[in-house]
Design a protein around this motif. Structure first.
Motif, PDB file in Angstrom:
ATOM      1  N   MET A   1     158.469 -10.928  93.900  1.00 37.62           N
ATOM      2  CA  MET A   1     158.669 -12.272  93.364  1.00 37.62           C
ATOM      3  C   MET A   1     160.040 -12.403  92.711  1.00 37.62           C
ATOM      4  O   MET A   1     160.692 -13.450  92.821  1.00 37.62           O
ATOM      5  N   LEU A   2     160.496 -11.347  92.049  1.00 38.62           N
ATOM      6  CA  LEU A   2     161.816 -11.429  91.424  1.00 38.62           C
ATOM      7  C   LEU A   2     162.924 -11.399  92.471  1.00 38.62           C
ATOM      8  O   LEU A   2     163.949 -12.071  92.310  1.00 38.62           O
ATOM      9  N   LEU A   3     162.730 -10.652  93.561  1.00 42.40           N
ATOM     10  CA  LEU A   3     163.705 -10.711  94.658  1.00 42.40           C
ATOM     11  C   LEU A   3     163.752 -12.116  95.251  1.00 42.40           C
ATOM     12  O   LEU A   3     164.828 -12.621  95.601  1.00 42.40           O
ATOM     13  N   GLY A   4     162.587 -12.765  95.377  1.00 42.24           N
ATOM     14  CA  GLY A   4     162.579 -14.141  95.863  1.00 42.24           C
ATOM     15  C   GLY A   4     163.322 -15.075  94.915  1.00 42.24           C
ATOM     16  O   GLY A   4     164.100 -15.938  95.353  1.00 42.24           O
ATOM     17  N   ALA A   5     163.082 -14.907  93.615  1.00 42.23           N
ATOM     18  CA  ALA A   5     163.798 -15.726  92.630  1.00 42.23           C
ATOM     19  C   ALA A   5     165.298 -15.474  92.701  1.00 42.23           C
ATOM     20  O   ALA A   5     166.111 -16.401  92.552  1.00 42.23           O
ATOM     21  N   ALA A   6     165.677 -14.211  92.936  1.00 39.35           N
ATOM     22  CA  ALA A   6     167.094 -13.875  93.039  1.00 39.35           C
ATOM     23  C   ALA A   6     167.752 -14.651  94.178  1.00 39.35           C
ATOM     24  O   ALA A   6     168.868 -15.182  94.022  1.00 39.35           O
ATOM     25  N   ARG A   7     167.068 -14.716  95.322  1.00 36.17           N
ATOM     26  CA  ARG A   7     167.620 -15.464  96.469  1.00 36.17           C
ATOM     27  C   ARG A   7     167.789 -16.949  96.124  1.00 36.17           C
ATOM     28  O   ARG A   7     168.830 -17.557  96.422  1.00 36.17           O
ATOM     29  N   ILE A   8     166.773 -17.526  95.495  1.00 41.78           N
ATOM     30  CA  ILE A   8     166.841 -18.946  95.134  1.00 41.78           C
ATOM     31  C   ILE A   8     167.989 -19.200  94.155  1.00 41.78           C
ATOM     32  O   ILE A   8     168.782 -20.139  94.312  1.00 41.78           O
ATOM     33  N   LEU A   9     168.093 -18.358  93.132  1.00 42.62           N
ATOM     34  CA  LEU A   9     169.113 -18.550  92.097  1.00 42.62           C
ATOM     35  C   LEU A   9     170.512 -18.285  92.642  1.00 42.62           C
ATOM     36  O   LEU A   9     171.472 -18.960  92.253  1.00 42.62           O
ATOM     37  N   LYS A  10     170.648 -17.314  93.528  1.00 42.48           N
ATOM     38  CA  LYS A  10     171.962 -17.046  94.120  1.00 42.48           C
ATOM     39  C   LYS A  10     172.436 -18.237  94.935  1.00 42.48           C
ATOM     40  O   LYS A  10     173.629 -18.605  94.891  1.00 42.48           O
ATOM     41  N   ASP A  11     171.513 -18.880  95.659  1.00 39.37           N
ATOM     42  CA  ASP A  11     171.886 -20.032  96.474  1.00 39.37           C
ATOM     43  C   ASP A  11     172.320 -21.219  95.624  1.00 39.37           C
ATOM     44  O   ASP A  11     173.032 -22.105  96.117  1.00 39.37           O
ATOM     45  N   MET A  12     171.890 -21.270  94.353  1.00 39.34           N
ATOM     46  CA  MET A  12     172.261 -22.384  93.473  1.00 39.34           C
ATOM     47  C   MET A  12     173.133 -21.907  92.312  1.00 39.34           C
ATOM     48  O   MET A  12     173.226 -22.559  91.275  1.00 39.34           O
ATOM     49  N   GLU A  13     173.811 -20.783  92.506  1.00 43.90           N
ATOM     50  CA  GLU A  13     174.566 -20.162  91.418  1.00 43.90           C
ATOM     51  C   GLU A  13     175.587 -21.107  90.801  1.00 43.90           C
ATOM     52  O   GLU A  13     175.779 -21.122  89.578  1.00 43.90           O
ATOM     53  N   ALA A  14     176.237 -21.920  91.621  1.00 42.14           N
ATOM     54  CA  ALA A  14     177.263 -22.818  91.098  1.00 42.14           C
ATOM     55  C   ALA A  14     176.691 -23.869  90.150  1.00 42.14           C
ATOM     56  O   ALA A  14     177.418 -24.445  89.329  1.00 42.14           O
TER      57      ALA A  14
END
Length: 411
Positions: free
Chosen positions: A131-144
């Motif tokens: 679940m944290l890896l999934g959150a990482a992907r989501i947050l990386k895509d919206m990092e800006a």
């Protein structure tokens, strides 16, 4: 608010297959303790694929701690290794934590991805990592779009009661400095998607006393020439259990269990040594402090009264504390993801969670997310299974809670 719960939920379900694949991959390589090389290697590869910089957190364990863990029944552990990763920039910073170690339990499930190495992810920590890896992907895509920094912690050693402590001691709450922390745990006996949380004390503290009593062995027909450690152990067993009934406030939540009592090899031999392992759980700080003082006193008096000697190793894991102000901020975000009707306040759990080492340092919140239904095999059972449909929801809760809290942070 620019951060959208609906968009984050949508993004989480778009990567559902990958989150499930990550969980199943981790499920097949369960590792016990504070050093998890295969698990960390997998997580590191996945973070690399997402372009997220990461580093190891931890270091060598003191030799005394290594010996203490072995006395407590863990395999030899010489170092602690977790993974931290950072997404975003600047202040404030929120920590998202997933514990990733397994249990010394052989899985008893007929799954194509079941663990086969004698250990098992029967506490669901494989799903926490996924679940944290999934959150990482989501947050990386919206990092800006992030208004600060999200720090990810993939933590070893939760089942030892001290993995979080080792991470804190190694600086996980600094560089960048962490202002708040959030943790999420699956619960296979709760309806899928339901989220429960407690404000204030969230879990019991755990004090573990590993007692090794040294006597003088000999023939059972000549007890006067011996010092019987089994007799001493038996008296201590009774004394510590009576202690709770006479010196702990009946209104306090206290549970004491002697989970290991062993010694001897034959009916006609008085052994040289016996062991007693005592576990004390409570949600009452005053009761814990009093009993933590009294149990070693009783041990000392009883052993010396019968001319024995002893070694005593003590472990402490504090209560996890969910900060009232942080909960008030985070719960509305969780409800936007999970639904108003699916988020409810629950009593503190009687078990122990080493996230308390983190919430002792920074405001935090710990929550449970249902991953099954009532009647399922519970956590730590060799038959425990999870409803994987909950995994993207957990990723979305992590990601939206972090992003929304950063956006609305006020000093």
């Amino acid at each position: 608010m620019s951060v959208s719960a609906e968009e984050i939920r949508k993004n989480a379900y778009e990567i559902k297959d990958q989150i499930i694949a990550d969980r199943r991959a981790l499920h097949q390589i369960p590792e016990i303790g504070t050093d998890l090389p295969e698990t960390c290697a997998y997580i590191g590869r996945r973070l690399d694929e997402m372009g997220i910089p990461w580093k190891k957190c931890g270091g060598p364990l003191p030799e005394q701690m290594t010996r203490d863990y072995m006395e407590a029944g863990f395999p030899r552990m010489e170092r602690a290794t977790g993974i931290t990763a950072v997404i975003g920039h600047g202040s404030p910073c929120i920590l998202l934590r997933a514990d990733i170690d397994a249990l010394p339990v052989r899985e008893d499930n007929d799954l194509e991805y079941r663990s086969v190495n004698g250990a098992g992810h029967m506490c669901g920590h494989d799903s926490h990592g996924a679940m944290l890896l999934g959150a990482a992907r989501i947050l990386k895509d919206m990092e800006a779009e992030l208004k600060g920094t999200v720090k990810l912690l993939f933590q070893p050693g939760e089942e030892t009661g001290a993995g979080a402590r080792l991470m804190v001691e190694n600086g996980v709450l600094e560089n960048p400095h962490v202002d708040a922390a959030f943790g999420l745990h699956v619960q296979p006996t709760d309806p899928t998607g339901r989220i429960g949380y407690a404000v204030g004390v969230n879990s019991s503290s755990l004090d573990t006393f590993i007692l090794k009593i040294h006597g003088r062995g000999g023939h059972s027909s000549q007890p006067h020439l011996c010092t019987d450690p089994l007799m001493i152990m038996n008296q201590i067993y009774q004394a510590v259990n009576l202690l709770v009934t006479r010196e702990a406030d009946p209104a306090a939540t206290v549970a004491l269990t002697c989970g290991v009592a062993k010694g001897g090899t034959a009916v006609n031999i008085i052994p040289d040594e016996a062991q007693l392992h005592i576990g004390l759980r409570t949600q009452d700080v005053a009761a814990a402090e009093h009993l933590k003082q009294r149990i070693p006193e009783l041990i000392d008096h009883y052993v010396k009264a019968w001319n024995g000697t002893y070694d005593l190793t003590v472990f402490h894991t504090p209560c996890t504390y969910s900060d009232e102000k942080f909960c008030a901020q985070a719960v509305p975000y969780i409800r936007e993801i999970a639904g108003e009707e699916n988020v409810l306040q629950i009593p503190p759990m009687s078990g122990t969670e080493d996230f308390g080492y983190i919430t002792a340092e920074v405001p935090g919140m710990f929550a449970f997310i249902g991953a099954g239904e009532p009647g399922n095999a519970p956590l730590h059972s060799p038959q425990m299974v999870l409803d994987e449909e909950v995994l993207p929801a957990g990723s979305a809760v992590h990601a939206y809670t972090a992003a929304a809290w950063l956006e609305n942070y006020r000093i």
